[in-house]
Design a protein around this motif. Structure first.
Motif, PDB file in Angstrom:
ATOM      1  N   ARG A  45      -1.585   9.849  -1.179  1.00  0.00           N
ATOM      2  CA  ARG A  45      -3.012  10.164  -1.163  1.00  0.00           C
ATOM      3  C   ARG A  45      -3.329  11.078   0.015  1.00  0.00           C
ATOM      4  O   ARG A  45      -3.097  10.710   1.176  1.00  0.00           O
ATOM      5  CB  ARG A  45      -3.841   8.888  -1.065  1.00  0.00           C
TER       6      ARG A  45
ATOM      7  N   ARG B  61      -0.773   2.063   5.552  1.00  0.00           N
ATOM      8  CA  ARG B  61      -1.779   2.776   6.346  1.00  0.00           C
ATOM      9  C   ARG B  61      -1.758   2.297   7.796  1.00  0.00           C
ATOM     10  O   ARG B  61      -1.926   3.097   8.721  1.00  0.00           O
ATOM     11  CB  ARG B  61      -3.165   2.577   5.743  1.00  0.00           C
TER      12      ARG B  61
ATOM     13  N   GLU C  13      -0.444   4.730  -1.077  1.00  0.00           N
ATOM     14  CA  GLU C  13      -1.306   5.567  -0.240  1.00  0.00           C
ATOM     15  C   GLU C  13      -0.551   6.726   0.399  1.00  0.00           C
ATOM     16  O   GLU C  13      -1.178   7.654   0.925  1.00  0.00           O
ATOM     17  CB  GLU C  13      -1.959   4.717   0.850  1.00  0.00           C
TER      18      GLU C  13
ATOM     19  N   GLY D 135       0.804  -1.216   0.000  1.00  0.00           N
ATOM     20  CA  GLY D 135       0.000   0.000   0.000  1.00  0.00           C
ATOM     21  C   GLY D 135       0.834   1.260   0.000  1.00  0.00           C
ATOM     22  O   GLY D 135       0.394   2.300   0.507  1.00  0.00           O
TER      23      GLY D 135
ATOM     24  N   THR E 204      -4.131  -1.380   4.384  1.00  0.00           N
ATOM     25  CA  THR E 204      -2.827  -1.771   3.864  1.00  0.00           C
ATOM     26  C   THR E 204      -1.767  -1.660   4.962  1.00  0.00           C
ATOM     27  O   THR E 204      -1.996  -1.051   6.015  1.00  0.00           O
ATOM     28  CB  THR E 204      -2.433  -0.880   2.681  1.00  0.00           C
TER      29      THR E 204
ATOM     30  N   MET F  19      -5.564   9.631   2.923  1.00  0.00           N
ATOM     31  CA  MET F  19      -4.970   8.762   3.928  1.00  0.00           C
ATOM     32  C   MET F  19      -4.385   9.579   5.077  1.00  0.00           C
ATOM     33  O   MET F  19      -4.519   9.223   6.251  1.00  0.00           O
ATOM     34  CB  MET F  19      -3.890   7.889   3.285  1.00  0.00           C
TER      35      MET F  19
END
Length: 318
Positions: A47, A128, A44, A41, A125, A50
């Motif tokens: 992102r 995360r 992320e 992940g 993930t 997140m």
């Protein structure tokens, strides 16, 4: 000339193979990179949503630690007949409210336990999960730092800043680390089995709705707290932790007896998550199918109502 021509012919396919291998190699590297990103992940990190969710976890954990600990200390310091019985009710109400608000925003973890089992189950993930745990630890430190600044020093000393203690202020009190580990494992497993089994089931969660799911998780948490503080009956034992981040914050700020057996509050939930994960892999995937008609197991008359083929087969088996 023949040898030259043969040399040219030999070189041409070699050059073609070299040109065709380059895109194959690059495609292979890209596929491996994509699989690695999907597994960890790592994508992320880029992102913004997140990081917003991680900020929500940090803020929610800090607020939860402050409100929950002040409520527990207030219950224990009250002059009631048995103030410990008030603690589970306070835990239930506060956890329910925080879950109701934070679940739609970040998942409502607020504990490395839920984040770790979520990573094992593939709900979040690995990237995360690591960021969530870091946010929860920082949030716990912030929440207990605010509490340390405003709480009465006598109360902070008496209740060890509301931290996770197994022997209180004196070594002769409390319970042994191995017993505390067993309680931590059992209570965490109860919360996972009752709460997480429902929360991670999308079908039943949608059918029951968010308030009912939060109610079950909060009820399981309060039940675990009630069991831990009543069954042991030891004055120096602060009860089950259920949240390693909650135990780490006061240990860093208050120290003292909170470091004795601190590993229990990390190892116990970790073992509970592993055992629950192995168990969840063998839980039924479909709902239980009940028989349309009820019958007594000792009553043989129900076989007369069965079809002739089933009745004959039943008699042959008997």
């Amino acid at each position: 000339m023949d040898s030259a021509n043969s040399h040219v012919v030999a070189v041409k396919p070699l050059s073609r193979s070299v040109h065709t291998n380059k895109p194959l190699t690059s495609l292979f590297k890209k596929s491996v990179r994509r699989k690695c990103y999907a597994f960890t992940g790592a994508h992320e990190i880029f992102r913004p949503e997140m990081w917003k969710a991680a900020l929500t976890e940090l803020t929610a954990t800090a607020s939860l630690m402050f409100t929950l600990t002040t409520s527990i200390v207030s219950c224990l310091d009250s002059h009631g007949t048995d103030p410990k019985l008030l603690v589970p009710f306070a835990v239930f109400m506060i956890v329910f409210l925080f879950l109701l608000v934070t679940v739609p925003l970040s998942g409502g973890h607020m504990s490395p336990v839920f984040t770790f089992i979520g990573a094992l189950k593939g709900v979040v993930t690995l990237t995360r999960a690591l960021i969530y745990v870091l946010a929860q630890i920082i949030g716990s430190i912030i929440g207990f730092f605010i509490l340390k600044c405003v709480i009465d020093p006598k109360l902070a000393y008496t209740y060890s800043l509301g931290g996770c203690a197994i022997d209180g202020q004196k070594v002769s009190f409390g319970i042994k680390p191995q017993n505390a580990l067993l309680v931590e494992f059992a209570c965490t497993f109860v919360v996972l089995f009752v709460g997480v089994t429902l929360a991670f089931d999308k079908k039943r969660s949608r059918a029951l709705g968010l308030p009912m799911v939060c109610l079950v998780v909060a009820g399981a948490t309060a039940l675990a707290v009630f069991v831990s503080i009543t069954v042991t009956g030891r004055a120096g034992y602060a009860g089950v932790g259920l949240n390693p981040a909650r135990c780490l914050g006061p240990a860093l700020l208050h120290g003292g007896p909170l470091w004795h057996g601190h590993w229990v509050f990390w190892l116990g939930p970790f073992l509970a998550c592993m055992v629950y994960y192995l168990l969840s892999m063998n839980l039924p995937k479909e709902d239980l199918v009940w028989l349309e008609e009820e019958h007594d197991v000792f009553d043989t008359s129900f076989s007369k109502n069965l079809p002739e083929q089933c009745n004959a087969g039943f008699q042959l088996q008997v």
